[in-house]
Design a protein around this motif. Structure first.
Motif, mmCIF file in Angstrom:
data_model
loop_
_atom_site.group_PDB
_atom_site.id
_atom_site.type_symbol
_atom_site.label_atom_id
_atom_site.label_comp_id
_atom_site.label_asym_id
_atom_site.label_seq_id
_atom_site.Cartn_x
_atom_site.Cartn_y
_atom_site.Cartn_z
ATOM 1 N N LEU A 165 0.808 -1.218 0.000
ATOM 2 C CA LEU A 165 0.000 0.000 0.000
ATOM 3 C C LEU A 165 0.843 1.270 0.000
ATOM 4 O O LEU A 165 0.342 2.347 -0.298
ATOM 5 N N ASN A 166 2.134 1.147 0.291
ATOM 6 C CA ASN A 166 3.016 2.312 0.282
ATOM 7 C C ASN A 166 3.583 2.614 -1.102
ATOM 8 O O ASN A 166 4.154 3.681 -1.308
ATOM 9 N N GLN A 167 3.468 1.665 -2.033
ATOM 10 C CA GLN A 167 4.036 1.920 -3.352
ATOM 11 C C GLN A 167 3.140 1.516 -4.523
ATOM 12 O O GLN A 167 3.508 1.736 -5.672
ATOM 13 N N ASP A 168 1.943 0.984 -4.263
ATOM 14 C CA ASP A 168 1.107 0.530 -5.373
ATOM 15 C C ASP A 168 0.616 1.670 -6.257
ATOM 16 O O ASP A 168 0.360 1.480 -7.444
ATOM 17 N N ASP A 169 0.527 2.878 -5.716
ATOM 18 C CA ASP A 169 0.155 4.039 -6.537
ATOM 19 C C ASP A 169 1.090 4.199 -7.734
ATOM 20 O O ASP A 169 0.649 4.527 -8.831
ATOM 21 N N ALA A 170 2.375 3.995 -7.522
ATOM 22 C CA ALA A 170 3.359 4.173 -8.586
ATOM 23 C C ALA A 170 3.124 3.216 -9.753
ATOM 24 O O ALA A 170 3.476 3.526 -10.892
ATOM 25 N N TYR A 171 2.508 2.071 -9.481
ATOM 26 C CA TYR A 171 2.302 1.063 -10.519
ATOM 27 C C TYR A 171 0.910 1.121 -11.144
ATOM 28 O O TYR A 171 0.742 0.846 -12.322
ATOM 29 N N PHE A 172 -0.092 1.446 -10.338
ATOM 30 C CA PHE A 172 -1.460 1.468 -10.850
ATOM 31 C C PHE A 172 -1.937 2.875 -11.206
ATOM 32 O O PHE A 172 -2.881 3.023 -11.963
ATOM 33 N N ARG A 173 -1.328 3.892 -10.654
ATOM 34 C CA ARG A 173 -1.725 5.273 -10.928
ATOM 35 C C ARG A 173 -0.505 6.157 -11.203
ATOM 36 O O ARG A 173 -0.323 7.187 -10.563
ATOM 37 N N PRO A 174 0.335 5.780 -12.182
ATOM 38 C CA PRO A 174 1.452 6.663 -12.517
ATOM 39 C C PRO A 174 0.908 7.955 -13.132
ATOM 40 O O PRO A 174 -0.266 8.013 -13.523
ATOM 41 N N PRO A 175 1.722 8.996 -13.259
ATOM 42 C CA PRO A 175 1.233 10.284 -13.752
ATOM 43 C C PRO A 175 0.648 10.262 -15.181
ATOM 44 O O PRO A 175 -0.113 11.138 -15.539
ATOM 45 N N LEU A 176 0.998 9.276 -15.979
ATOM 46 C CA LEU A 176 0.508 9.130 -17.362
ATOM 47 C C LEU A 176 0.890 10.331 -18.222
ATOM 48 O O LEU A 176 0.069 10.895 -18.940
ATOM 49 N N THR A 177 2.169 10.683 -18.145
ATOM 50 C CA THR A 177 2.680 11.785 -18.952
ATOM 51 C C THR A 177 3.425 11.311 -20.194
ATOM 52 O O THR A 177 3.788 12.118 -21.040
ATOM 53 N N ASN A 178 3.665 9.996 -20.283
ATOM 54 C CA ASN A 178 4.357 9.457 -21.455
ATOM 55 C C ASN A 178 3.907 8.014 -21.695
ATOM 56 O O ASN A 178 3.217 7.420 -20.859
ATOM 57 N N GLN A 179 4.293 7.460 -22.826
ATOM 58 C CA GLN A 179 3.848 6.122 -23.201
ATOM 59 C C GLN A 179 4.327 5.048 -22.219
ATOM 60 O O GLN A 179 3.624 4.083 -21.951
ATOM 61 N N GLU A 180 5.511 5.218 -21.649
ATOM 62 C CA GLU A 180 6.034 4.238 -20.699
ATOM 63 C C GLU A 180 5.131 4.113 -19.476
ATOM 64 O O GLU A 180 4.909 3.019 -18.966
ATOM 65 N N GLU A 181 4.607 5.235 -19.001
ATOM 66 C CA GLU A 181 3.728 5.197 -17.828
ATOM 67 C C GLU A 181 2.388 4.543 -18.152
ATOM 68 O O GLU A 181 1.840 3.807 -17.344
ATOM 69 N N THR A 232 2.033 2.236 -20.418
ATOM 70 C CA THR A 232 2.376 0.818 -20.545
ATOM 71 C C THR A 232 2.529 0.169 -19.177
ATOM 72 O O THR A 232 2.034 -0.938 -18.944
ATOM 73 N N LEU A 233 3.185 0.858 -18.249
ATOM 74 C CA LEU A 233 3.350 0.336 -16.886
ATOM 75 C C LEU A 233 1.986 0.092 -16.251
ATOM 76 O O LEU A 233 1.744 -0.966 -15.668
ATOM 77 N N GLN A 234 1.091 1.055 -16.357
ATOM 78 C CA GLN A 234 -0.238 0.896 -15.780
ATOM 79 C C GLN A 234 -0.962 -0.294 -16.420
ATOM 80 O O GLN A 234 -1.526 -1.130 -15.719
ATOM 81 N N TRP A 235 -0.937 -0.370 -17.729
ATOM 82 C CA TRP A 235 -1.602 -1.478 -18.440
ATOM 83 C C TRP A 235 -1.023 -2.830 -18.001
ATOM 84 O O TRP A 235 -1.771 -3.770 -17.724
ATOM 85 N N MET A 236 0.299 -2.923 -17.921
ATOM 86 C CA MET A 236 0.936 -4.176 -17.517
ATOM 87 C C MET A 236 0.461 -4.612 -16.133
ATOM 88 O O MET A 236 0.228 -5.796 -15.887
ATOM 89 N N ASN A 237 0.286 -3.667 -15.225
ATOM 90 C CA ASN A 237 -0.113 -4.015 -13.869
ATOM 91 C C ASN A 237 -1.600 -4.333 -13.759
ATOM 92 O O ASN A 237 -1.993 -5.138 -12.924
ATOM 93 N N TYR A 238 -2.426 -3.753 -14.621
ATOM 94 C CA TYR A 238 -3.820 -4.182 -14.706
ATOM 95 C C TYR A 238 -3.867 -5.636 -15.181
ATOM 96 O O TYR A 238 -4.624 -6.448 -14.641
ATOM 97 N N ILE A 239 -3.057 -5.952 -16.176
ATOM 98 C CA ILE A 239 -2.998 -7.320 -16.702
ATOM 99 C C ILE A 239 -2.512 -8.277 -15.612
ATOM 100 O O ILE A 239 -3.080 -9.353 -15.412
ATOM 101 N N HIS A 240 -1.456 -7.878 -14.905
ATOM 102 C CA HIS A 240 -0.897 -8.717 -13.838
ATOM 103 C C HIS A 240 -1.953 -8.964 -12.758
ATOM 104 O O HIS A 240 -2.150 -10.096 -12.309
ATOM 105 N N SER A 241 -2.643 -7.915 -12.347
ATOM 106 C CA SER A 241 -3.649 -8.069 -11.295
ATOM 107 C C SER A 241 -4.813 -8.925 -11.785
ATOM 108 O O SER A 241 -5.330 -9.750 -11.033
ATOM 109 N N ALA A 242 -5.218 -8.758 -13.038
ATOM 110 C CA ALA A 242 -6.308 -9.579 -13.591
ATOM 111 C C ALA A 242 -5.912 -11.040 -13.643
ATOM 112 O O ALA A 242 -6.706 -11.934 -13.309
ATOM 113 N N SER A 243 -4.691 -11.321 -14.047
ATOM 114 C CA SER A 243 -4.220 -12.698 -14.114
ATOM 115 C C SER A 243 -4.184 -13.320 -12.722
ATOM 116 O O SER A 243 -4.604 -14.468 -12.522
ATOM 117 N N PHE A 244 -3.704 -12.555 -11.746
ATOM 118 C CA PHE A 244 -3.622 -13.055 -10.376
ATOM 119 C C PHE A 244 -5.011 -13.335 -9.803
ATOM 120 O O PHE A 244 -5.262 -14.392 -9.237
#
Length: 150
Positions: free
Chosen positions: A111-127, A129-141
């Motif tokens: 809970l101290n760092q999940d914001d960085a993975y699920f709610r990054p600032p979304l200022t560039n394509q990498e962010e 992609t990171l958010q999408w990857m973690n939605y996929i990871h959480s859905a798979s889990f």
């Protein structure tokens, strides 16, 4: 070994949920009493995903006090099962594992760092992609948990 605790909340869904259908490709979202859905013209709005948040989740202010992993994982699971959009989470996660491109689940549940993975600032394509990857990871889990344990 990780130990998961079940916590109960006093969250109660709204008796009425207003749904707004919008043009454009912004991110859709669902709160306790309101859904804002985008990509209507393209017929790609995540109705079931966002409705899951309204019925089970974030409440009035995107309260993530219980973590994002279960919120986004279960909402994506429900969209896969009952909605229009399919994530193919297991297939994509296998690919991520094969190329060694995953975020450890211990970080996604922290809970101290999940914001960085699920709610990054979304200022560039990498962010994005990171958010999408973690939605996929959480859905798979979450899918694994439901398929394995009911």
């Amino acid at each position: 070994m990780m130990i998961f605790r079940t916590q109960f909340t006093d969250y109660a869904p709204s008796q009425r949920i207003n749904v707004f259908l919008n043009k454009g490709n912004q991110a859709s979202w669902g709160l306790r009493s309101e859904l804002k859905l985008y990509s209507i013209k393209e017929n790609q709005y995540p109705l079931v995903h966002e409705l899951t948040h309204s019925l089970l989740g974030y409440g009035n202010n995107f309260d993530s006090g219980m973590g994002y992993l279960t919120q986004e994982g279960f909402a994506t699971y429900m969209e896969d099962k009952y909605g229009k959009q399919k994530s193919h989470s297991h297939k994509i996660m296998k690919y991520f594992f094969d190329i060694n491109k995953t975020v450890p689940i211990s970080k996604l549940i922290d809970l101290n760092q999940d914001d960085a993975y699920f709610r990054p600032p979304l200022t560039n394509q990498e962010e994005y992609t990171l958010q999408w990857m973690n939605y996929i990871h959480s859905a798979s889990f979450v899918t694994y948990l439901i398929d394995t344990y009911g």
